[in-house]
Design an enzyme around this catalytic site. Structure first.
Site, PDB file in Angstrom:
ATOM      1  N   SER A   1       0.830  -1.196   0.000  1.00 22.95           N
ATOM      2  CA  SER A   1       0.000   0.000   0.000  1.00 22.95           C
ATOM      3  C   SER A   1       0.876   1.261   0.000  1.00 22.95           C
ATOM      4  O   SER A   1       1.740   1.406  -0.867  1.00 22.95           O
ATOM      5  CB  SER A   1      -0.974  -0.034   1.193  1.00 22.95           C
ATOM      6  OG  SER A   1      -2.020   0.881   1.008  1.00 22.95           O
TER       7      SER A   1
ATOM      8  N   ASP B   1      -9.051  -6.267  -4.975  1.00 20.56           N
ATOM      9  CA  ASP B   1      -8.646  -5.070  -4.241  1.00 20.56           C
ATOM     10  C   ASP B   1      -9.672  -3.960  -4.462  1.00 20.56           C
ATOM     11  O   ASP B   1      -9.886  -3.507  -5.588  1.00 20.56           O
ATOM     12  CB  ASP B   1      -7.257  -4.615  -4.719  1.00 20.56           C
ATOM     13  CG  ASP B   1      -6.642  -3.550  -3.826  1.00 20.56           C
ATOM     14  OD1 ASP B   1      -7.399  -2.784  -3.190  1.00 20.56           O
ATOM     15  OD2 ASP B   1      -5.404  -3.479  -3.767  1.00 20.56           O
TER      16      ASP B   1
ATOM     17  N   HIS C   1      -7.058  -6.141  -0.584  1.00 17.64           N
ATOM     18  CA  HIS C   1      -5.970  -5.158  -0.651  1.00 17.64           C
ATOM     19  C   HIS C   1      -4.711  -5.582   0.097  1.00 17.64           C
ATOM     20  O   HIS C   1      -3.630  -5.067  -0.182  1.00 17.64           O
ATOM     21  CB  HIS C   1      -6.476  -3.822  -0.090  1.00 17.64           C
ATOM     22  CG  HIS C   1      -5.477  -2.704  -0.153  1.00 17.64           C
ATOM     23  ND1 HIS C   1      -4.898  -2.290  -1.339  1.00 17.64           N
ATOM     24  CD2 HIS C   1      -4.942  -1.915   0.833  1.00 17.64           C
ATOM     25  CE1 HIS C   1      -4.063  -1.291  -1.093  1.00 17.64           C
ATOM     26  NE2 HIS C   1      -4.069  -1.046   0.204  1.00 17.64           N
TER      27      HIS C   1
END
Length: 368
Positions: free
Chosen positions: A168, A290, A318
């Site tokens: 991320s 995601d 995710h």
């Protein structure tokens, strides 16, 4: 190779027995505590709420967190910086695991044991301003300071080129570091990479009282719980509830709000122009489901990187390193070390009856 007791691929029935019979006592030999004494207790600098965490993988990794001195200024001032040090020291270059925005090294609780089991030297480090470092004398927590702190930690304690892993926003941290310190990074692994945001945008212009009000919402349990439910393809409410508490632990440290406001006001990460400058071979990992970062951005990222391979993980959201740790561990191990010895090691997993993911394992545990 035999499976270790702390691996997320252990059977559900054995996990139930460990939980009822004193899981911490059994894993302390492998995981130790924050001081490395192996006595199965939590380091004293962690918030006391860590005792309420149920996830055995979070508990065992928390017992291993240490603080190492990292010099950040010309005057010789140090920050006692939190991380999980490897038990294994390898001749191969180590793997360094970063974390997402406003998170901690505990994010790697599911995958870290598997990486060690695969024979990798793995470091899980807290990015400056987040995690469990001692920031009583608060340093700047802008991008340049985070980069410098990571470099000093690498220079003082790791001292070899690394395979740098960033999920991320941690992918933006990894790209920024690799471009500025290419000698420190052999390869990159980017997971669900959030690298196309233009920093914190208008949030950097907020009046300070409004900035603090906004940041205080980040440690709202309902907000974090909703984010957790959105981040995963399939997760039970009981597991999400416990994992939300894991994700909130570092927010309970007294300097967390100041550090987070400092980062927000500084403008945050904008690495869009740096992506094409990355020279290291890169593995891009993406969950097929995601809902946080579009899969279209995954394809754009692969195209813009000079030397990248892509791997999508099915039935995953995710955070694949939490939802599908077996898949992520295998991908990182193969990428870090090549296929030598890894295929034989992970083939052993095929003959073990196990849950498809750690989420399923914990969910079944909560039912028992």
């Amino acid at each position: 190779m035999a499976l270790s007791l702390v691996s997320p691929v252990i059977g559900v029935e054995k996990l139930r027995k460990l939980r009822r019979g004193g899981f911490g006592a059994l894993v302390c030999g492998a995981y130790g505590n924050g001081n490395g004494n192996g006595d199965g207790v939590f380091p004293s600098f962690l918030p006391k709420q860590v005792e309420k965490i149920k996830d055995p993988f979070a508990r065992s990794l928390a017992q291993r967190i240490q603080r190492l001195p990292v010099q950040i200024g010309s005057s010789g001032s140090c920050i006692m910086s939190s991380c999980v040090k490897p038990v294994i020291r390898s001749n191969s270059n180590p793997v360094v695991l970063l974390h997402c925005f406003d998170s901690s090294c505990l994010e790697w609780r599911c995958t870290y044991p598997l990486l060690e089991e695969a024979g990798l030297e793995a470091w899980a480090v807290d990015v400056l301003g987040w995690g469990f470092s001692d920031l009583e004398r608060l340093p700047p927590c802008d991008v340049a300071s985070k980069r410098h702190h990571l470099y000093q930690l690498w220079k003082s304690h790791i001292k070899r080129p690394v395979i740098l892993v960033g999920p991320s926003l941690g992918a933006a941290v990894a790209i920024d570091f690799a471009v500025n310190y290419p000698e420190a990074v052999e390869k990159l692994v980017l997971i669900g990479a959030s690298v196309y945001a233009e920093g914190t945008g208008n949030l950097s212009k907020l009046y300070r009282p409004l900035a603090y009000a906004g940041v205080s919402l980040l440690k709202s349990f309902p907000l974090r719980l909703c984010s957790n439910l959105l981040a995963y393809k399939s997760i039970s409410f009981a597991t999400s509830f416990d994992w939300t508490n894991v994700g909130l632990l570092h927010c309970l440290l007294p300097w967390w709000e100041d550090a987070t406001v400092n980062f927000m006001k500084s403008g945050g990460y904008n690495v869009i122009a740096q992506i094409k400058q990355v020279k290291q071979k890169t593995l891009v990992i993406w969950g097929e489901h995601d809902q946080i970062v579009s899969n279209k951005l995954a394809m754009r990222l692969q195209h813009e990187l000079q030397d990248a391979i892509m791997h999508h993980i099915p039935d995953c959201g995710h955070l694949p390193h939490l939802e599908k740790p077996n898949s992520v561990a295998k991908l990182i191990a193969d990428f870090a070390q090549g296929d030598r010895c890894q295929e034989a090691h992970f083939n052993n997993f095929k003959h073990v009856k196990r849950p498809n993911s750690v989420v399923e394992s914990i969910t079944d545990l909560n039912r028992g």
